[in-house]
Design an enzyme around this catalytic site. Structure first.
Site, PDB file in Angstrom:
ATOM      1  N   GLU A  79      -4.383 124.477  18.047  1.00  0.00           N
ATOM      2  CA  GLU A  79      -5.337 125.465  18.577  1.00  0.00           C
ATOM      3  C   GLU A  79      -6.068 124.949  19.817  1.00  0.00           C
ATOM      4  OE1 GLU A  79      -8.287 126.791  15.752  1.00  0.00           O
ATOM      5  OE2 GLU A  79      -9.385 127.898  17.278  1.00  0.00           O
ATOM      6  N   GLU A 116     -18.665 132.014   9.804  1.00  0.00           N
ATOM      7  CA  GLU A 116     -18.152 132.895  10.857  1.00  0.00           C
ATOM      8  C   GLU A 116     -18.046 134.343  10.390  1.00  0.00           C
ATOM      9  OE1 GLU A 116     -14.495 130.899  12.195  1.00  0.00           O
ATOM     10  OE2 GLU A 116     -15.723 129.863  13.690  1.00  0.00           O
ATOM     11  N   ASP A 164     -15.175 121.154  15.057  1.00  0.00           N
ATOM     12  CA  ASP A 164     -14.066 122.074  14.846  1.00  0.00           C
ATOM     13  C   ASP A 164     -12.764 121.608  15.469  1.00  0.00           C
ATOM     14  OD1 ASP A 164     -12.533 124.213  14.256  1.00  0.00           O
ATOM     15  OD2 ASP A 164     -13.717 125.695  15.338  1.00  0.00           O
TER      16      ASP A 164
HETATM   17  C1  BDP Z   1     -11.751 127.963  14.166  1.00  0.00           C
HETATM   18  C2  BDP Z   1     -10.724 128.969  14.558  1.00  0.00           C
HETATM   19  C3  BDP Z   1     -10.796 130.218  13.736  1.00  0.00           C
HETATM   20  C4  BDP Z   1     -10.771 129.859  12.261  1.00  0.00           C
HETATM   21  C5  BDP Z   1     -11.862 128.856  11.967  1.00  0.00           C
HETATM   22  C6  BDP Z   1     -11.802 128.338  10.540  1.00  0.00           C
HETATM   23  O1  BDP Z   1     -10.899 129.291  15.913  1.00  0.00           O
HETATM   24  O2  BDP Z   1      -9.712 131.035  14.076  1.00  0.00           O
HETATM   25  O3  BDP Z   1     -10.921 130.988  11.483  1.00  0.00           O
HETATM   26  O4  BDP Z   1     -11.720 127.733  12.792  1.00  0.00           O
HETATM   27  O5  BDP Z   1     -11.356 127.219  10.363  1.00  0.00           O
HETATM   28  O6  BDP Z   1     -11.444 126.760  14.802  1.00  0.00           O
HETATM   29  O7  BDP Z   1     -12.198 129.028   9.611  1.00  0.00           O
END
Ligand code: BDP
Length: 699
Positions: free
Chosen positions: A369, A268, A341
């Site tokens: 979340e 990401e 996720d």
């Molecule tokens: C996602 C979240 C994000 C996190 C990412 C992670 O939306 O905020 O940074 O996972 O685990 O689900 O690195």
């Protein structure tokens, strides 16, 4: 001096009162009954054992004036921080073991369980909370207020309130066996490693250590360049290695028992070794070699995916498998429970049970979340239990996710488990009282991965709500049983009204709250849009991950590959995860897929309405604050559930072109309306539409 001290005590009391820290919820599951007296003898005088003694004196519920021995011994039956409880004696090999034994004893006294002939060894050596806390005090995906650790880079001074709060936090963790905290976000600011910030890290570690908790940091892979001013952060560059070495030396001088680094790399947009033409093993091993002399570990996350991949679920496996056996023994690959996720339900990630020569650790998300933030009841132990008990078949039948990660099949040097914390500055710590049960459950499962969700819920309810005034039988029938049932069903209810039958990732964008099956702006990354995952079209619904599709099934071991490749043998909870099926596909209930989908959504909504009924009935058993809080939460949840269900059913109906089964409740919202608003903002306390916010919201 005296005046200053008493003024600060008064200020602290005022502060705690204002923050509501005096109220029950802040005490978590550690609510104190008046303690009886106990005479304790100990053969160890460490700070940890002294804290254990204090806990005993404050909480003893056994016979008055009982004698209790705490003994550090050398007993081969006891592993790591395990302990034995026997006839008023607690034995352990380490001071932490004594502390855990004491908390187990106190818990058993309160829940009325047997306190003799108990041997308890932790399932995982390192039982860690991951705080996604930023230096500026915000918490990524946090729904319980700001960070308990950080207030901003200009506000690093440690106050008496900080020390008190961190101590309470440490006690709560120790009481459930958690022995590690990674105290900042995996999307880590390089500034976390600045010398000024490290001073505060030292202060935090100093408070956590006496309760057996090690401190870890998430680190930004580009720190050598961004913070250190080097030209590169290439893990094989000599200056870069030197920089990390000097940083590690600095950290260990301040925090001699520092636990190690947690790294989100090439994920990401975060920097990582691939930015320099290197691979995950190059990056992780460089850090591991530096931490090794100190006994530190590297937790290297496998949460990787890219827009080009035709199936995001495949990528972690594809990226990590080639390096099996190439990682140092103090590297642990940290893998989210599901391949995508933290969705309300996913099958287990195929990376569990894949790498035989590499340590792998599960990562769960305690903060909700994707399960309603702190507005919806979702007790998550059943979800984690489901993952831990999933059979990977790696080493024959019975190679569950728990067993392939906890050292019982492979002799990993280090074993660990992580949970993304749901903790913030809110006086109840977690956003709503029942969310405390998720913190509790995570700790208990990390200690004993064989525990059943029902037992955990039972314990938590007794510790949190049982009142001495109540007749025990009445309490069990009137409160414990119905509320436990509600908790145990709650995560499944969320699955039903949001993403049933293996659907996933169909929430509204960015904030991940509420429905957004339609969300797919032209310029958005496809793998961030719900249509990529649900694949609804006129022929049917679901993601084809079979051999004729993305072939994700082949990442699992037989017999799973064959089972999951065939819709008829795929557990229905994962049906649309693995298959794109016709709207008329006949499900196990005998209903067609479209009808079954409608039934599932409807069921979820009704489950929440039943929770409301359950809760209203127990009013006499809880204090009015807790009662009203939960009543409001469930009302909000019932509203959200109906919004979710209507949105998804009406959206999918545009493809299925079939009627909603006539016996089910009809939608009450218009899809155009739901598509036009921000689902976080439509609910107003009391159950009304928040008209001002709806008018202003851009979705
Ligand atoms: C996602 C979240 C994000 C996190 C990412 C992670 O939306 O905020 O940074 O996972 O685990 O689900 O690195």
């Amino acid at each position: 001096m005296k005046i200053i001290r008493s003024t600060s005590v008064i200020l602290l009391i005022i502060f705690l009162a204002i923050k509501g820290y005096g109220n029950d919820a802040h005490e978590l599951w550690l609510k104190k009954q008046p303690a009886k007296s106990v005479v304790i003898s100990s053969n160890n005088k460490s700070v940890i054992v002294n804290n254990a003694i204090e806990a005993l004196k404050n909480g003893w519920q056994g016979e008055n004036n009982a004698r209790l021995k705490l003994r550090i011994v050398k007993d081969k039956a006891i592993n790591n921080d395990g302990f034995k409880l026997d006839n008023n004696q607690i034995k352990a090999n380490t001071p932490s073991g004594i502390l855990y034994g004491v908390y187990e004893l106190l818990r058993r006294q309160q829940t009325g369980e047997n306190t003799n002939s108990i041997l308890s060894n932790p399932s995982y050596q390192n039982r860690i909370l991951n705080h996604w806390d930023n230096l500026d005090g915000s918490v990524e995906r946090g729904y319980a207020g700001n960070s308990i650790f950080w207030r901003g880079e200009k506000d690093l001074a440690v106050t008496a309130n900080d020390l008190e709060l961190w101590k309470q936090y440490a006690i709560a963790n120790a009481s459930i066996g958690i022995n590690g905290s990674a105290i900042n976000n995996v999307n880590a600011s390089p500034k976390m490693l600045s010398s000024a910030v490290l001073q505060r890290v030292k202060s935090i570690a100093d408070v956590l250590r006496p309760f057996g908790i090690k401190t870890y940091l998430s680190v930004n892979f580009a720190s050598p360049a961004v913070l250190g001013g080097l030209k590169t952060s290439d893990p094989l560059n000599a200056d870069v290695i030197k920089w990390w070495k000097a940083k590690a030396d600095e950290i260990y001088k301040l925090v001699p028992d520092f636990g190690g680094f947690l790294v989100k790399a090439n994920s990401e947009g975060e920097p990582g070794p691939q930015d320099f033409g290197r691979n995950h093993a190059d990056g992780a091993n460089m850090m591991a070699d530096i931490l090794k002399p100190y006994g530190g570990i590297v937790m290297w996350r496998a949460f990787v995916y890219s827009p080009s991949n035709k199936d995001r679920a495949l990528q972690a496996y594809l990226e990590f498998m080639p390096f099996d056996g190439k990682f140092r023994d103090n590297v642990i690959i940290q893998v989210k429970n599901g391949p995508i996720d933290f969705q309300p339900r996913e099958p287990f990630s195929a990376l569990f049970g894949a790498m035989k020569k590499t340590s792998v650790m599960p990562e769960f998300q305690i903060t909700q979340e994707y399960l309603g933030h702190s507005n919806q009841l979702a007790f998550l132990a059943p979800m984690w239990e489901e993952t831990l008990n999933s059979d990977t078949y790696q080493n024959g039948e019975g190679s569950t996710v728990a067993k392939v990660t906890n050292g019982s099949i492979y002799n990993q040097k280090y074993t660990a488990i992580a949970g993304v914390a749901n903790i913030g500055l809110d006086s109840n710590w977690c956003g709503y009282n029942f969310a405390q049960a998720n913190w509790y459950a995570y700790g208990r499962l990390a200690w004993n991965d064989k525990l059943k969700s029902s037992q955990i819920a039972d314990e938590w309810l007794k510790l949190t709500f049982k009142s001495e005034k109540e007749n025990a039988d009445n309490w069990t029938v009137g409160f414990l049983e119905p509320v436990k049932k509600m908790m145990l069903e709650s995560r499944e209810a969320v699955v039903n009204y949001s993403m049933p039958l293996g659907l996933h990732h169909i929430f509204a964008a960015h904030h991940h709250y509420g429905p957004g099956p339609w969300w797919a702006p032209k310029n958005a990354r496809p793998d961030w849009t719900p249509p990529y995952y649900h694949q609804a079209d006129s022929t049917g619904l679901g993601f084809n991950r079979t051999k004729t599709g993305s072939n994700a099934v082949s990442q699992y071991h037989e017999p799973l590959t064959s089972q999951l490749n065939n819709a008829a043998t795929t557990p229905e909870i994962y049906l649309l995860w693995f298959h794109h099926l016709s709207w008329d596909y006949k499900t196990k209930s005998g209903r067609k897929l479209w009808d079954e989908l409608c039934y599932s959504y409807d069921k979820g909504v009704n489950q929440v309405r039943d929770f409301q009924k359950t809760w209203d009935k127990i009013e006499n058993y809880v204090d009015s604050t807790s009662f009203v809080e939960m009543q409001k939460l469930l009302k909000h949840q019932a509203f959200d559930a109906k919004v979710y269900s209507d949105a998804c059913v009406m959206y999918f109906q545009q493809f299925s072109k079939r009627p909603i089964p006539f016996e089910l409740e009809r939608p009450v919202y218009n899809i155009e309306f739901l598509q036009s608003i921000d689902p976080r903002l439509i609910y107003q306390e009391g159950g009304n539409f928040n008209t001002s916010k709806i008018l202003n919201s851009k979705h």
